[in-house]
Design a protein around this motif. Structure first.
Motif, mmCIF file in Angstrom:
data_model
loop_
_atom_site.group_PDB
_atom_site.id
_atom_site.type_symbol
_atom_site.label_atom_id
_atom_site.label_comp_id
_atom_site.label_asym_id
_atom_site.label_seq_id
_atom_site.Cartn_x
_atom_site.Cartn_y
_atom_site.Cartn_z
ATOM 1 N N UNK A 135 0.678 7.665 1.537
ATOM 2 C CA UNK A 135 0.782 8.913 0.787
ATOM 3 C C UNK A 135 -0.524 9.373 0.182
ATOM 4 N N UNK A 136 -1.637 8.962 0.767
ATOM 5 C CA UNK A 136 -2.947 9.344 0.250
ATOM 6 C C UNK A 136 -3.582 10.387 1.155
ATOM 7 N N UNK A 137 -4.223 11.364 0.561
ATOM 8 C CA UNK A 137 -4.952 12.374 1.317
ATOM 9 C C UNK A 137 -6.391 11.916 1.480
ATOM 10 N N UNK A 138 -6.856 11.798 2.714
ATOM 11 C CA UNK A 138 -8.242 11.327 2.914
ATOM 12 C C UNK A 138 -9.240 12.270 2.272
ATOM 13 N N UNK A 139 -10.277 11.682 1.685
ATOM 14 C CA UNK A 139 -11.341 12.474 1.076
ATOM 15 C C UNK A 139 -12.565 12.499 1.959
ATOM 16 N N UNK A 140 -13.483 13.425 1.710
ATOM 17 C CA UNK A 140 -14.679 13.552 2.554
ATOM 18 C C UNK A 140 -15.843 12.673 2.122
ATOM 19 N N UNK A 141 -15.705 11.984 0.982
ATOM 20 C CA UNK A 141 -16.867 11.314 0.403
ATOM 21 C C UNK A 141 -17.332 10.121 1.238
ATOM 22 N N UNK A 142 -16.404 9.271 1.648
ATOM 23 C CA UNK A 142 -16.760 8.079 2.411
ATOM 24 C C UNK A 142 -15.890 8.023 3.656
ATOM 25 N N UNK A 143 -16.191 7.082 4.535
ATOM 26 C CA UNK A 143 -15.471 6.997 5.798
ATOM 27 C C UNK A 143 -14.001 6.652 5.580
ATOM 28 N N UNK A 144 -13.183 7.014 6.553
ATOM 29 C CA UNK A 144 -11.764 6.680 6.486
ATOM 30 C C UNK A 144 -11.564 5.171 6.415
ATOM 31 N N UNK A 145 -12.364 4.435 7.161
ATOM 32 C CA UNK A 145 -12.248 2.978 7.140
ATOM 33 C C UNK A 145 -12.501 2.439 5.743
ATOM 34 N N UNK A 146 -13.539 2.930 5.085
ATOM 35 C CA UNK A 146 -13.845 2.450 3.743
ATOM 36 C C UNK A 146 -12.766 2.856 2.752
ATOM 37 N N UNK A 147 -12.221 4.069 2.891
ATOM 38 C CA UNK A 147 -11.140 4.502 2.006
ATOM 39 C C UNK A 147 -9.918 3.604 2.167
ATOM 40 N N UNK A 148 -9.573 3.269 3.414
ATOM 41 C CA UNK A 148 -8.419 2.401 3.653
ATOM 42 C C UNK A 148 -8.664 1.000 3.100
ATOM 43 N N UNK A 149 -9.864 0.478 3.307
ATOM 44 C CA UNK A 149 -10.193 -0.847 2.769
ATOM 45 C C UNK A 149 -10.129 -0.860 1.246
ATOM 46 N N UNK A 150 -10.684 0.168 0.630
ATOM 47 C CA UNK A 150 -10.684 0.234 -0.831
ATOM 48 C C UNK A 150 -9.260 0.275 -1.373
ATOM 49 N N UNK A 151 -8.410 1.054 -0.735
ATOM 50 C CA UNK A 151 -7.026 1.162 -1.189
ATOM 51 C C UNK A 151 -6.299 -0.172 -1.050
ATOM 52 N N UNK A 152 -6.502 -0.827 0.070
ATOM 53 C CA UNK A 152 -5.843 -2.117 0.296
ATOM 54 C C UNK A 152 -6.361 -3.175 -0.666
ATOM 55 N N UNK A 153 -7.639 -3.088 -1.028
ATOM 56 C CA UNK A 153 -8.219 -4.068 -1.954
ATOM 57 C C UNK A 153 -7.835 -3.793 -3.400
ATOM 58 N N UNK A 154 -7.835 -2.525 -3.782
ATOM 59 C CA UNK A 154 -7.661 -2.173 -5.192
ATOM 60 C C UNK A 154 -6.206 -2.055 -5.617
ATOM 61 N N UNK A 155 -5.325 -1.690 -4.695
ATOM 62 C CA UNK A 155 -3.929 -1.458 -5.064
ATOM 63 C C UNK A 155 -2.961 -2.145 -4.097
ATOM 64 N N UNK A 156 -3.151 -3.419 -3.808
ATOM 65 C CA UNK A 156 -2.333 -4.061 -2.764
ATOM 66 C C UNK A 156 -0.855 -4.157 -3.112
ATOM 67 N N UNK A 157 -0.512 -4.211 -4.405
ATOM 68 C CA UNK A 157 0.897 -4.376 -4.783
ATOM 69 C C UNK A 157 1.568 -3.057 -5.150
ATOM 70 N N UNK A 158 0.829 -1.950 -5.144
ATOM 71 C CA UNK A 158 1.441 -0.652 -5.415
ATOM 72 C C UNK A 158 2.480 -0.394 -4.322
ATOM 73 N N UNK A 159 3.703 0.039 -4.671
ATOM 74 C CA UNK A 159 4.801 0.088 -3.694
ATOM 75 C C UNK A 159 4.480 0.845 -2.409
ATOM 76 N N UNK A 160 3.876 2.023 -2.502
ATOM 77 C CA UNK A 160 3.607 2.771 -1.272
ATOM 78 C C UNK A 160 2.512 2.103 -0.439
#
Length: 425
Positions: free
Chosen positions: A307-332
């Motif tokens: 449920x995240x909208x990709x941003x233009x600041x960094x690569x999609x890969x880095x955004x996905x990695x950051x989300x998985x690292x920072x919020x791994x237990x968030x339900x979505x």
């Protein structure tokens, strides 16, 4: 020994009177062993001269001559000190003397490696042993003109070479597309704005030549090259049938290394695993099908499922990695992680049934998914795969940083590994 007490070099000229035929035979045999010997040191499989002797199946004298010649070419270092830093383990020689240690020359030649992906491009210098010597800052704009992009990345590499003062053995390029052989065309740069069928190998070679860089200029698919690098220097070492599946900035790719060689099919197009269907009712794929691994298990799919909208600041890969690292237990995020693991597992199970690999390695976001829930991924593969049930195929994370860059350099190093004297003469 030669006249000054040193062991004979492979390139030495012998006279008929000096041990005659035996000496010539030893040196000729040694010359043929130069390439295999260099590859053994390059891949870390011969840390000592004793191991090199055993692996080559030659005499100690021949192994010594081979090592001396490779050192004279500036490719390896031979350290006779027992406590030297050239490697570990191994004894040899009379009375159990510690064997000479072998290592790649840290100040030796380099290959220019280049990589282009949907979010940018990067150049690097890579020495023997898969060592990245220097990298240029990654660029974030990839135009629709492949000649402009490849010219810029070669220019960045040429600047690195000028700063290093190193000899260059050639150049290699990794692209996110199947590369058709023998023409070297990028058939489907789906996540770039390049025209299908762009002659990337010819363009890259022209750019390399224009920059005054010596040696061959070669091109390959980025995941193929990542697999080659991992097989020689990383998580794929010692595997006989290595399957690599990875997602980079967009899409999913795969590669197979059989007995040390990439399996690229009859025309370079094998292992397009991104277009395996893992969800028949899933997302539309660029290839015209639906639910392909390419769109069901890449960073954009993960961000969308979370449920995240990709941003233009960094690569999609880095955004996905950051989300998985920072919020791994968030339900979505947790739900998205499980969804992508299940899709990836279905694809891997099908590949295991078809290819029967003895090891699977995962790169990019797939490596992070494996770290997030290894038991779930292995259970999906085992549940859907006969060979997964009976053999328990190991599933491991890739271990090399910038493995596609290292693999691109392997293309340039290969002629040297095949014939060191001929390539560097």
């Amino acid at each position: 020994m030669n006249g000054n007490g040193a062991p004979p070099r492979v390139g030495d000229v012998t006279t008929p009177s000096a041990s005659g035929t035996a000496a010539r035979t030893r040196l000729e045999r040694g010359r043929g062993a130069l390439g295999p010997a260099l590859e053994l040191v390059h891949t870390g499989r011969a840390p000592t001269r004793a191991v090199l002797t055993a692996e080559l199946g030659v005499t100690r004298a021949t192994a010594g001559a081979v090592a001396a010649e490779l050192e004279a070419l500036g490719l390896i270092r031979v350290d006779s000190r027992p406590g030297g830093a050239g490697g570990t383990g191994g004894t040899g020689g009379a009375q159990g003397r510690p064997s000479h240690r072998l290592s790649v020359a840290e100040d030796g030649p380099v290959a220019l490696a280049a990589q282009v992906h949907s979010d940018g491009f990067r150049a690097a210098l890579v020495g023997l042993g898969g060592r990245i010597v220097a990298t240029a800052p990654g660029k974030v704009t990839v135009s629709a003109d492949p000649a402009q992009v490849l010219g810029a990345v070669v220019e960045a590499g040429a600047e690195l070479l000028a700063q290093s003062g190193r000899r260059c053995v050639g150049a290699g390029l990794a692209v996110p597309s199947a590369v058709a052989e023998p023409d070297g065309t990028a058939l489907n740069p789906l996540h770039l704005a390049w025209p299908a069928g762009s002659p990337v190998r010819a363009i890259f070679a022209e750019c390399v030549k224009a920059a005054g860089i010596d040696g061959p200029a070669l091109t390959g698919n980025d995941v193929n090259l990542a697999a080659l690098a991992e097989h020689r220097h990383g998580a794929g070492r010692s595997a006989q049938h290595l399957l690599c599946v990875a997602t980079g900035h967009r899409g999913v790719g795969g590669a197979l290394v059989l007995d040390g060689r990439l399996h690229s099919g009859s025309s370079g197009l094998a292992l397009e695993v991104g277009h395996l269907t893992v969800n028949p009712e899933g997302r539309a794929c660029h290839c015209g099908s639906r639910g392909c691994l390419d769109v069901e298990a890449d960073p954009l799919a993960f961000l969308t499922a979370a449920g995240r909208s990709p941003g233009p600041e960094v690569s999609l890969l880095q955004q996905a990695r950051d989300l998985l690292r920072d919020e791994p237990t968030e339900p979505t995020v947790r739900a998205a992680t499980e969804e992508l693991i299940d899709r990836l597992g279905l694809g891997l199970a099908g590949l295991v049934n078809i290819l029967n690999p003895d090891r699977i390695i995962l790169g990019g976001l797939h490596r992070e998914l494996l770290h997030a829930d290894p038991e779930r991924l292995r259970a999906v593969v085992a549940d859907r795969s006969l060979w997964g049930r009976s053999g328990g195929v190991p599933i491991l994370p890739c271990t090399l940083d910038h493995n596609s860059l290292v693999g691109a350099a392997e293309l340039a190093w290969q002629p040297v590994l095949d014939d060191p004297l001929g390539a560097l003469a």
